[in-house]
Enzyme design. Structure first.
Site, PDB file in Angstrom:
ATOM      1  N   ASP A 162     -16.355  23.347  22.213  1.00  0.00           N
ATOM      2  CA  ASP A 162     -15.823  24.557  21.594  1.00  0.00           C
ATOM      3  C   ASP A 162     -14.861  24.172  20.480  1.00  0.00           C
ATOM      4  OD1 ASP A 162     -13.420  23.853  23.039  1.00  0.00           O
ATOM      5  OD2 ASP A 162     -14.244  24.897  24.759  1.00  0.00           O
ATOM      6  N   ASP A 178     -11.249  25.296  18.358  1.00  0.00           N
ATOM      7  CA  ASP A 178     -10.013  26.078  18.300  1.00  0.00           C
ATOM      8  C   ASP A 178      -9.426  26.003  16.905  1.00  0.00           C
ATOM      9  OD1 ASP A 178     -10.359  26.518  21.009  1.00  0.00           O
ATOM     10  OD2 ASP A 178      -8.992  24.922  21.616  1.00  0.00           O
ATOM     11  N   ASP A 222       0.506  19.098  23.731  1.00  0.00           N
ATOM     12  CA  ASP A 222       0.792  18.313  24.923  1.00  0.00           C
ATOM     13  C   ASP A 222       0.751  16.806  24.693  1.00  0.00           C
ATOM     14  OD1 ASP A 222      -1.939  18.304  24.552  1.00  0.00           O
ATOM     15  OD2 ASP A 222      -2.426  19.258  26.467  1.00  0.00           O
TER      16      ASP A 222
END
Length: 428
Positions: free
Chosen positions: A52, A54, A131
């Site tokens: 996917d 983003d 992160d």
């Protein structure tokens, strides 16, 4: 941020979704900054095909919503926008900003976990909030360069998982980051950097503060993505199994011959093979395998306490599921098939003409049969039950009759239909 020009990175538009590029161009055409971000950039740089895409932008969710009629705003903890093109969803997030303790758009729990975090900022702020260094990567379609967090490209090259900022603070903000570190290490074959690794075992209990529904999804990402065997080993190494699957952990901890460990590993090997071959998998099967040690242990205890065998197993299934849904919420659409798989383990040994034919048409028969084979692979003695069912499925009706006859379970003769008594004749 470090700018990497097009001739020094591997990210190519050929590997990028047409719809993701469309989102980038429309945001930029609307006067906003827009970048592909995170895992899709990382995977393209490593030569993988992203699942996917983003996008990160300085546009607010409301700005994004105005540009895309095919979008909707979701989320409470941090609002994001889903732009939908058929079955493909492009996730668009606004650059996250630095925390301000007095800001009403940010809220933390007593343990330091972020409960709400709708604080917006710049690209540099957003990179600081990512992160891991290998995920703080931004690709722009304007000059095709990649902006990376310092050490990001080097960590990719060195195969290192390194958290951005203080590890303890970041794990307290969102304990799921510990699961993500393990997932990336297993998926990519990377090593977790010592400072990132050190607090995990001690802080693993913080996962009990995560919403059970979210942990259900996170465990699926860990164990149903084609690298479950490696992930399970890391979950055990870092003490993550106990907060997620406490009943399973208790039994594995006291087990001496590692029978259940072999069983779970066999289930994960089977799942990995199916995923990597593009075959369907269901959460019901893997959760049934993970909780089978607890169900069997509880059933044997119930029998020891005087409960008859079948009720003892039925009771054990309910007891285990009731306890498990506290840390991880298993939806009924999966818990019901799980119970059927378990129940069929009791029915498979009871073969007769009627029962055998009925069982092979059961919707969960194939899953239960595979489950039985895993039990045998782990060393459980079933007197050749798995081979019998393998042969039974492959034979024709006449051969099945012979197999059942050899078990001493010939089909009962057909009962003749009784005719009603004739009415007595009378003279007219």
């Amino acid at each position: 941020m470090v700018s990497v020009p097009r001739d020094q990175h591997q990210v190519s538009r050929k590997g990028i979704s047409h719809n993701a590029l469309k989102v980038l161009h429309r945001l930029q055409g609307g006067g906003h900054e827009a970048f592909l971000v995170g895992g899709c950039v990382r995977d393209l740089q490593l030569g993988y095909a992203p699942k996917d895409f983003d996008v990160a932008t300085n546009a607010t969710p409301e700005d994004i919503r105005k540009l895309f009629s095919n979008s909707r705003i979701i989320g409470r903890r941090f609002r994001i926008v889903h732009v939908t093109y058929g079955r493909e969803i492009i996730e668009v997030t606004t650059f996250r900003g630095k925390a301000d303790p007095s800001d009403s758009d940010q809220k933390q729990s007593a343990e330091g976990m972020l409960l709400r975090d709708n604080v917006y900022g710049s690209l540099e702020d957003d990179a600081q909030r990512r992160d891991f260094t290998i995920n703080a990567m931004y690709y722009t379609a304007t000059d095709f360069s990649v902006l990376a967090y310092p050490l990001g490209m080097q960590d990719l090259s060195d195969k290192i998982i390194r958290i951005i900022g203080d590890a303890e603070t970041r794990y307290r903000e969102d304990p799921v980051r510990m699961l993500r570190a393990i997932r990336f290490a297993a998926k990519l074959g990377f090593t977790i950097e010592p400072g990132t690794e050190k607090p995990i075992t001690e802080m693993a209990p913080l996962l009990t503060h995560i919403a059970p529904a979210r942990l259900f999804d996170e465990l699926l990402k860990l164990l149903m993505a084609g690298y479950g065997v490696q992930t399970w080993a890391l979950l055990q190494q870092y003490g993550i199994v106990e907060p997620l699957l406490p009943l399973t952990y208790q039994i594995l901890s006291r087990e001496s011959d590692e029978h259940y460990q072999r069983f779970i590993n066999s289930a994960l090997v089977s799942t990995d093979l199916r995923v990597n071959a593009g075959r369907p998998v269901t959460p019901a099967f893997i959760y049934a395998a993970l909780l089978w040690p607890a169900v069997k242990d509880q059933a044997l205890y119930n029998i020891e306490m005087g409960t008859p065998e079948i009720p003892a197993w039925q009771k054990a299934m309910g007891q285990v599921l009731d306890r498990q849904v506290k840390p991880i919420a298993i939806p009924k659409r999966f818990s019901i098939p799980m119970k059927e798989i378990w129940e069929l383990q009791l029915r498979l040994p009871k073969r007769s003409a009627h029962r055998a034919e009925q069982l092979v048409t059961h919707p969960r028969f194939r899953a239960a049969y595979d489950f039985l084979l895993l039990r045998e692979q782990a060393g459980e003695q079933t007197n050749g039950l798995g081979n019998w069912w393998t042969e039974f499925q492959a034979t024709n009706p006449a051969q099945r009759e012979t197999m059942l006859a050899n078990l001493g379970t010939k089909s009962a003769p057909k009962r003749r239909r009784r005719r009603p008594p004739r009415a007595a004749q009378t003279d007219s």
